[in-house]
Design a protein around this motif. Structure first.
Motif, mmCIF file in Angstrom:
data_model
loop_
_atom_site.group_PDB
_atom_site.id
_atom_site.type_symbol
_atom_site.label_atom_id
_atom_site.label_comp_id
_atom_site.label_asym_id
_atom_site.label_seq_id
_atom_site.Cartn_x
_atom_site.Cartn_y
_atom_site.Cartn_z
ATOM 1 N N HIS A 154 11.039 -3.850 2.421
ATOM 2 C CA HIS A 154 9.945 -3.472 3.301
ATOM 3 C C HIS A 154 8.698 -4.023 2.878
ATOM 4 O O HIS A 154 8.561 -4.192 1.688
ATOM 5 N N ARG A 155 7.576 -4.418 3.826
ATOM 6 C CA ARG A 155 6.259 -4.611 3.410
ATOM 7 C C ARG A 155 5.543 -3.916 4.122
ATOM 8 O O ARG A 155 5.573 -3.516 5.265
ATOM 9 N N VAL A 173 -2.878 -6.451 1.898
ATOM 10 C CA VAL A 173 -1.687 -6.274 1.558
ATOM 11 C C VAL A 173 -1.400 -5.385 0.427
ATOM 12 O O VAL A 173 -2.267 -5.438 -0.464
ATOM 13 N N SER A 174 -0.155 -4.733 0.335
ATOM 14 C CA SER A 174 -0.526 -3.829 -0.703
ATOM 15 C C SER A 174 -0.241 -4.619 -2.148
ATOM 16 O O SER A 174 0.436 -5.603 -2.214
ATOM 17 N N ARG A 175 -0.875 -3.921 -3.379
ATOM 18 C CA ARG A 175 -0.542 -4.414 -4.471
ATOM 19 C C ARG A 175 0.847 -4.576 -5.087
ATOM 20 O O ARG A 175 1.449 -5.586 -5.624
ATOM 21 N N ALA A 219 -7.352 -12.704 -2.201
ATOM 22 C CA ALA A 219 -6.027 -13.218 -1.553
ATOM 23 C C ALA A 219 -5.261 -12.445 -0.744
ATOM 24 O O ALA A 219 -4.317 -12.700 0.000
ATOM 25 N N ARG A 220 -5.388 -11.135 -0.996
ATOM 26 C CA ARG A 220 -4.537 -10.255 -0.282
ATOM 27 C C ARG A 220 -5.224 -9.571 0.977
ATOM 28 O O ARG A 220 -4.647 -8.951 1.926
ATOM 29 N N GLU A 221 -6.317 -9.892 1.563
ATOM 30 C CA GLU A 221 -7.176 -9.695 2.469
ATOM 31 C C GLU A 221 -6.459 -10.099 3.674
ATOM 32 O O GLU A 221 -6.087 -11.353 3.933
ATOM 33 N N ILE A 222 -6.572 -9.368 4.737
ATOM 34 C CA ILE A 222 -5.781 -9.866 6.034
ATOM 35 C C ILE A 222 -7.198 -9.381 7.144
ATOM 36 O O ILE A 222 -7.909 -8.370 6.901
ATOM 37 N N GLN A 223 -7.250 -10.420 8.050
ATOM 38 C CA GLN A 223 -8.086 -10.284 9.283
ATOM 39 C C GLN A 223 -7.130 -10.570 10.620
ATOM 40 O O GLN A 223 -6.382 -11.337 10.469
ATOM 41 N N ALA A 233 -1.278 6.306 1.121
ATOM 42 C CA ALA A 233 -0.446 5.359 1.596
ATOM 43 C C ALA A 233 -0.805 3.932 0.716
ATOM 44 O O ALA A 233 0.055 3.231 0.441
ATOM 45 N N ALA A 234 -1.937 3.997 0.469
ATOM 46 C CA ALA A 234 -2.172 2.684 -0.559
ATOM 47 C C ALA A 234 -1.583 2.666 -1.818
ATOM 48 O O ALA A 234 -1.178 1.744 -2.417
ATOM 49 N N ARG A 235 -1.309 3.977 -2.454
ATOM 50 C CA ARG A 235 -0.831 4.064 -3.868
ATOM 51 C C ARG A 235 0.620 3.648 -3.688
ATOM 52 O O ARG A 235 1.479 3.267 -4.714
#
Length: 239
Positions: free
Chosen positions: A122-123, A142-144, A154-158, A227-229
């Protein structure tokens, strides 16, 4: 005194109409009041135009719904029309047949936990939605757990989202066009904590759409940080 001065009654009526429209984005007024930290009885007084909130409560309401204090002065449609973004015209051209082809996506403003089922894993993505006139701006990371070695940039999404018919189209990408995704989602009718269900296509493998669910977290800091953790595998157990 200027000619366009409005009475307190007119201001209360304007605010109550705007607040009713904003509140319709949420299934439960009681749950909305808890998120806002506003007494339900007092909130009903706002909805009926009996009173307006004091400045600190108004600020809380405006930040929660991602609007400004003009909700005391103007109809909601006029406030929204004052905002524009290049994504609106680009999306209109992409979907075709002019501006009537698309509507503002019905995403409530706030945070969403997005879970994609990728075969045996899962992502998880944490996204924030900011509605504009005809489209909604999407931003997140995107989660760590999914990208443990990558820096935040690099994980940023737009991305952007808009509604056409009963389907919401959402296009997101990481910087440089990496991992572009197209989501086709609809409101979930099962009554669970998941608000949206559908499918997602990765630009790297357009022949293999995967199921996706979105859970609305709103502006609940505890839920957002929780959720982020969570890792991608653990988070999937909650949906």
């Amino acid at each position: 005194m200027t000619d366009d001065t409005r009475s307190p009654e007119e201001l209360r009526a304007m605010f109550s109409e705007n607040l009713r429209r904003l509140a319709q984005q949420h299934r439960s007024i009681s749950a909305l009041c808890r998120k806002l930290g506003v007494n339900r009885t007092q909130f009903n007084r706002y909805l009926t135009g009996e009173s307006v909130p004091r400045p600190d409560v108004l600020d809380r309401i405006c930040r929660f719904f991602d609007v400004d204090a003009r909700i005391l002065l103007k109809p909601l449609d006029e406030i929204e029309k004052s905002e524009s973004h290049p994504a609106t015209s680009a999306l209109t051209e992409f979907l075709g047949s002019g501006s009537d082809a698309i509507e503002k996506s019905p995403f409530a403003p706030g945070f969403y936990a997005v879970i994609e089922s990728l075969s045996d894993e899962h992502r998880m993505t944490l996204l924030h939605a900011r509605p504009l006139t005809q489209c909604t701006l999407i931003r997140g990371y995107v989660s760590r757990a999914a990208m443990p070695e990558a820096p935040p940039q690099a994980r940023e999404i737009q991305g952007i989202a808009a509604c056409s018919g009963d389907t919401v189209y959402m296009l997101t990408s990481q910087r440089g066009g990496h991992n572009s995704r197209v989501y086709l989602i609809s409101p979930d009718a099962t009554g669970t904590a998941v608000q949206w269900r559908g499918s997602v296509v990765n630009s790297a493998d357009t022949s293999n759409p995967e199921p996706v669910v979105l859970k609305y977290l709103g502006h609940d800091s505890a839920a957002i940080f929780a959720a982020a953790r969570l890792s991608t595998n653990n988070l999937a157990q909650h949906f």
